[in-house]
Scaffold this motif. Structure first.
Motif, PDB file in Angstrom:
ATOM      1  N   TYR A  80      60.182  38.608  32.845  1.00 40.03           N
ATOM      2  CA  TYR A  80      59.712  39.019  34.176  1.00 40.03           C
ATOM      3  C   TYR A  80      60.621  40.098  34.751  1.00 40.03           C
ATOM      4  CZ  TYR A  80      57.934  38.381  38.987  1.00 40.03           C
ATOM      5  OH  TYR A  80      57.373  38.565  40.227  1.00 40.03           O
ATOM      6  N   CYS A  81      61.925  39.895  34.646  1.00 41.71           N
ATOM      7  CA  CYS A  81      62.879  40.881  35.164  1.00 41.71           C
ATOM      8  C   CYS A  81      62.750  42.224  34.435  1.00 41.71           C
ATOM      9  CB  CYS A  81      64.309  40.356  35.024  1.00 41.71           C
ATOM     10  SG  CYS A  81      64.751  39.102  36.235  1.00 41.71           S
ATOM     11  N   LYS A  82      62.570  42.160  33.138  1.00 38.61           N
ATOM     12  CA  LYS A  82      62.426  43.394  32.357  1.00 38.61           C
ATOM     13  C   LYS A  82      61.180  44.155  32.793  1.00 38.61           C
ATOM     14  CE  LYS A  82      62.560  45.135  27.600  1.00 38.61           C
ATOM     15  NZ  LYS A  82      62.675  44.752  26.172  1.00 38.61           N
ATOM     16  N   GLU A  83      60.080  43.434  33.016  1.00 40.73           N
ATOM     17  CA  GLU A  83      58.837  44.075  33.460  1.00 40.73           C
ATOM     18  C   GLU A  83      59.008  44.737  34.829  1.00 40.73           C
ATOM     19  OE1 GLU A  83      56.111  40.843  33.390  1.00 40.73           O
ATOM     20  OE2 GLU A  83      55.737  40.964  31.222  1.00 40.73           O
ATOM     21  N   LEU A  84      59.841  44.130  35.689  1.00 40.00           N
ATOM     22  CA  LEU A  84      60.062  44.678  37.021  1.00 40.00           C
ATOM     23  C   LEU A  84      61.028  45.860  37.024  1.00 40.00           C
ATOM     24  CD1 LEU A  84      60.333  41.356  39.077  1.00 40.00           C
ATOM     25  CD2 LEU A  84      58.498  43.049  39.230  1.00 40.00           C
ATOM     26  N   GLY A  85      61.792  46.009  35.944  1.00 39.11           N
ATOM     27  CA  GLY A  85      62.719  47.123  35.869  1.00 39.11           C
ATOM     28  C   GLY A  85      64.159  46.786  36.207  1.00 39.11           C
ATOM     29  N   VAL A  86      64.509  45.488  36.145  1.00 38.68           N
ATOM     30  CA  VAL A  86      65.890  45.060  36.405  1.00 38.68           C
ATOM     31  C   VAL A  86      66.813  45.644  35.336  1.00 38.68           C
ATOM     32  CG1 VAL A  86      67.410  43.032  36.445  1.00 38.68           C
ATOM     33  CG2 VAL A  86      65.189  42.966  37.605  1.00 38.68           C
ATOM     34  N   ASP A  87      68.011  46.030  35.743  1.00 38.93           N
ATOM     35  CA  ASP A  87      68.973  46.626  34.812  1.00 38.93           C
ATOM     36  C   ASP A  87      69.890  45.597  34.159  1.00 38.93           C
ATOM     37  OD1 ASP A  87      68.600  49.668  35.307  1.00 38.93           O
ATOM     38  OD2 ASP A  87      68.699  48.810  37.318  1.00 38.93           O
ATOM     39  N   LEU A  88      70.212  44.520  34.904  1.00 40.06           N
ATOM     40  CA  LEU A  88      71.181  43.554  34.399  1.00 40.06           C
ATOM     41  C   LEU A  88      70.895  42.173  34.963  1.00 40.06           C
ATOM     42  CD1 LEU A  88      73.954  42.900  32.993  1.00 40.06           C
ATOM     43  CD2 LEU A  88      75.042  43.525  35.160  1.00 40.06           C
ATOM     44  N   ILE A  89      70.879  41.163  34.085  1.00 43.02           N
ATOM     45  CA  ILE A  89      70.831  39.765  34.495  1.00 43.02           C
ATOM     46  C   ILE A  89      72.201  39.157  34.257  1.00 43.02           C
ATOM     47  CG2 ILE A  89      69.909  37.471  33.979  1.00 43.02           C
ATOM     48  CD1 ILE A  89      67.257  38.739  33.269  1.00 43.02           C
ATOM     49  N   PHE A  90      72.738  38.516  35.270  1.00 45.36           N
ATOM     50  CA  PHE A  90      73.981  37.758  35.141  1.00 45.36           C
ATOM     51  C   PHE A  90      73.612  36.283  35.085  1.00 45.36           C
ATOM     52  CE2 PHE A  90      77.928  36.060  37.463  1.00 45.36           C
ATOM     53  CZ  PHE A  90      78.616  35.876  36.265  1.00 45.36           C
ATOM     54  N   ASN A  91      73.845  35.657  33.931  1.00 46.10           N
ATOM     55  CA  ASN A  91      73.440  34.262  33.702  1.00 46.10           C
ATOM     56  C   ASN A  91      74.634  33.451  33.192  1.00 46.10           C
ATOM     57  OD1 ASN A  91      71.746  32.491  31.144  1.00 46.10           O
ATOM     58  ND2 ASN A  91      71.615  31.969  33.297  1.00 46.10           N
ATOM     59  N   PRO A  92      75.565  33.153  34.099  1.00 43.88           N
ATOM     60  CA  PRO A  92      76.778  32.439  33.664  1.00 43.88           C
ATOM     61  C   PRO A  92      76.543  30.945  33.472  1.00 43.88           C
ATOM     62  CG  PRO A  92      76.825  32.744  36.027  1.00 43.88           C
ATOM     63  CD  PRO A  92      75.578  33.443  35.540  1.00 43.88           C
ATOM     64  N   GLU A  93      77.391  30.335  32.673  1.00 42.80           N
ATOM     65  CA  GLU A  93      77.442  28.882  32.585  1.00 42.80           C
ATOM     66  C   GLU A  93      78.284  28.350  33.750  1.00 42.80           C
ATOM     67  OE1 GLU A  93      75.796  27.038  30.431  1.00 42.80           O
ATOM     68  OE2 GLU A  93      74.975  28.813  29.426  1.00 42.80           O
ATOM     69  N   PRO A  94      78.085  27.093  34.136  1.00 40.18           N
ATOM     70  CA  PRO A  94      78.893  26.538  35.223  1.00 40.18           C
ATOM     71  C   PRO A  94      80.399  26.674  34.989  1.00 40.18           C
ATOM     72  CG  PRO A  94      77.048  25.088  34.782  1.00 40.18           C
ATOM     73  CD  PRO A  94      77.016  26.153  33.719  1.00 40.18           C
ATOM     74  N   GLY A  95      80.821  26.521  33.746  1.00 40.92           N
ATOM     75  CA  GLY A  95      82.245  26.635  33.430  1.00 40.92           C
ATOM     76  C   GLY A  95      82.801  28.028  33.618  1.00 40.92           C
ATOM     77  N   GLU A  96      81.946  29.045  33.567  1.00 44.66           N
ATOM     78  CA  GLU A  96      82.373  30.423  33.826  1.00 44.66           C
ATOM     79  C   GLU A  96      82.605  30.637  35.317  1.00 44.66           C
ATOM     80  OE1 GLU A  96      83.059  34.619  32.869  1.00 44.66           O
ATOM     81  OE2 GLU A  96      83.185  32.711  31.771  1.00 44.66           O
ATOM     82  N   MET A  97      81.735  30.056  36.139  1.00 43.57           N
ATOM     83  CA  MET A  97      81.859  30.194  37.582  1.00 43.57           C
ATOM     84  C   MET A  97      82.915  29.246  38.165  1.00 43.57           C
ATOM     85  SD  MET A  97      79.807  32.598  38.592  1.00 43.57           S
ATOM     86  CE  MET A  97      79.348  32.344  40.305  1.00 43.57           C
ATOM     87  N   TYR A  98      83.003  28.053  37.602  1.00 42.93           N
ATOM     88  CA  TYR A  98      83.943  27.048  38.109  1.00 42.93           C
ATOM     89  C   TYR A  98      84.781  26.511  36.944  1.00 42.93           C
ATOM     90  CZ  TYR A  98      80.390  27.139  41.823  1.00 42.93           C
ATOM     91  OH  TYR A  98      79.509  27.539  42.791  1.00 42.93           O
ATOM     92  N   PRO A  99      85.740  27.310  36.465  1.00 42.33           N
ATOM     93  CA  PRO A  99      86.542  26.888  35.313  1.00 42.33           C
ATOM     94  C   PRO A  99      87.450  25.704  35.657  1.00 42.33           C
ATOM     95  CG  PRO A  99      87.419  28.908  36.270  1.00 42.33           C
ATOM     96  CD  PRO A  99      86.128  28.638  36.967  1.00 42.33           C
ATOM     97  N   GLU A 100      88.039  25.115  34.642  1.00 43.51           N
ATOM     98  CA  GLU A 100      88.937  23.980  34.825  1.00 43.51           C
ATOM     99  C   GLU A 100      90.034  24.319  35.842  1.00 43.51           C
ATOM    100  OE1 GLU A 100      91.794  20.993  32.178  1.00 43.51           O
ATOM    101  OE2 GLU A 100      90.633  22.583  31.209  1.00 43.51           O
ATOM    102  N   GLY A 101      90.219  23.429  36.780  1.00 37.92           N
ATOM    103  CA  GLY A 101      91.217  23.659  37.812  1.00 37.92           C
ATOM    104  C   GLY A 101      90.676  24.337  39.056  1.00 37.92           C
TER     105      GLY A 101
END
Length: 281
Positions: A80-101
């Protein structure tokens, strides 16, 4: 279009775009995208580059809420994003956003204590934290949010102002199904019977709009009519239906300033929200 899961890679890409003189439009989402999200992306296309985040944020879900069941379909969303013309999707895992500590959060008082904040006490703390992080990671010129989540929009605007963040927050109108139901990822939870029952929300909203346009300024009269419409539906249970100051989220008795009339209603076990705003002429 790239799909990136790493924070540092997103920052590098955006920095390169900025060096080229590009402006960045950003649409934060929890995925399972629909036309409501699409309208935000289309608006964001006013910028040189568009970034969409897809992240089901665990911090904004309470212990009894639907985190594990929240719908996810990255393949469909990416298409859907590609069809709309989006340049970048950021799809992090929870551990990337909220790492240990991880031990930092962003909270806001006042605006978060009414409406959805009453029944979802941790929700807006989680929203503010993740939006703050995403804005720092993507560093957009403008970020786009739907007006269906009107309290969230007001809170994010306040947070950005209070923390002197260098981004413009753009609100975009509610997108509805042909029969009036506000678009929502949670609509997929509804059975066919519940889907029909959910129209009680938009029927109430449209009736309330008409009353205000015709001159009704007494909140108790307005809300009684709107509640009566919802209560006619056996599958509906009102969580809240209130009129609040559009800036402070505090309840009002008279529509004598910009006002938000907002509701949350359970249809079976599914909690749906809807609203409309009015600015006296």
């Amino acid at each position: 279009m790239k799909v990136v899961k790493n924070i540092s890679e997103v920052k590098n890409i955006v920095n390169e775009w900025k060096q080229q003189g590009c402006t960045i439009g950003f649409v934060p989402t929890m995925g399972y995208l629909h036309e409501g999200h699409g309208s935000l992306v289309v608006k964001a296309m006013e910028n040189s580059k568009v970034v969409v985040s897809i992240f089901v944020n665990p911090m904004q879900f309470g212990p009894t809420e639907d985190l594990d069941k929240y719908p996810r379909d990255l393949e469909k969303d990416s298409k859907y994003c590609k069809e709309l013309g989006v340049d970048l999707i950021f799809n992090p895992e929870p551990g990337e956003m909220y790492p240990e500590g991880y031990c930092t959060s962003v909270d806001i008082s006042g605006l978060s204590e009414e409406l959805c904040g009453l029944s979802r006490p941790v929700h807006f703390k989680g929203v503010c934290t993740v939006v703050n992080k995403l804005l720092n990671i993507v560093n957009p010129d403008k970020a786009y949010f739907g007006e269906k989540d009107a309290q969230q929009l007001a809170i994010i605007r306040r947070m950005v102002k209070d923390l002197s963040m260098n981004v413009e927050i753009v609100g975009c109108p509610i997108i509805r199904e042909k029969d009036g139901l506000a678009k929502s990822s949670r609509n997929t939870y509804l059975s066919s019977e519940e889907r029909r029952a959910a129209l009680a929300l938009s029927k109430s909203i449209f009736a309330g709009k008409d009353m205000v346009k015709e001159g009704c300024r007494e909140v108790d009269i307005l809300l009684k009519k709107m509640k009566d419409i919802i209560n006619e539906e056996p599958l509906a249970r009102i969580d809240y239906l209130k009129a609040v100051d559009a800036m402070t989220m505090q309840q009002v008795d008279t529509i004598d300033r910009p006002v938000l009339i907002a509701m949350a209603v359970y249809i079976g076990k599914v909690r749906l929200i809807d609203n409309f705003s009015f600015i006296p002429g």
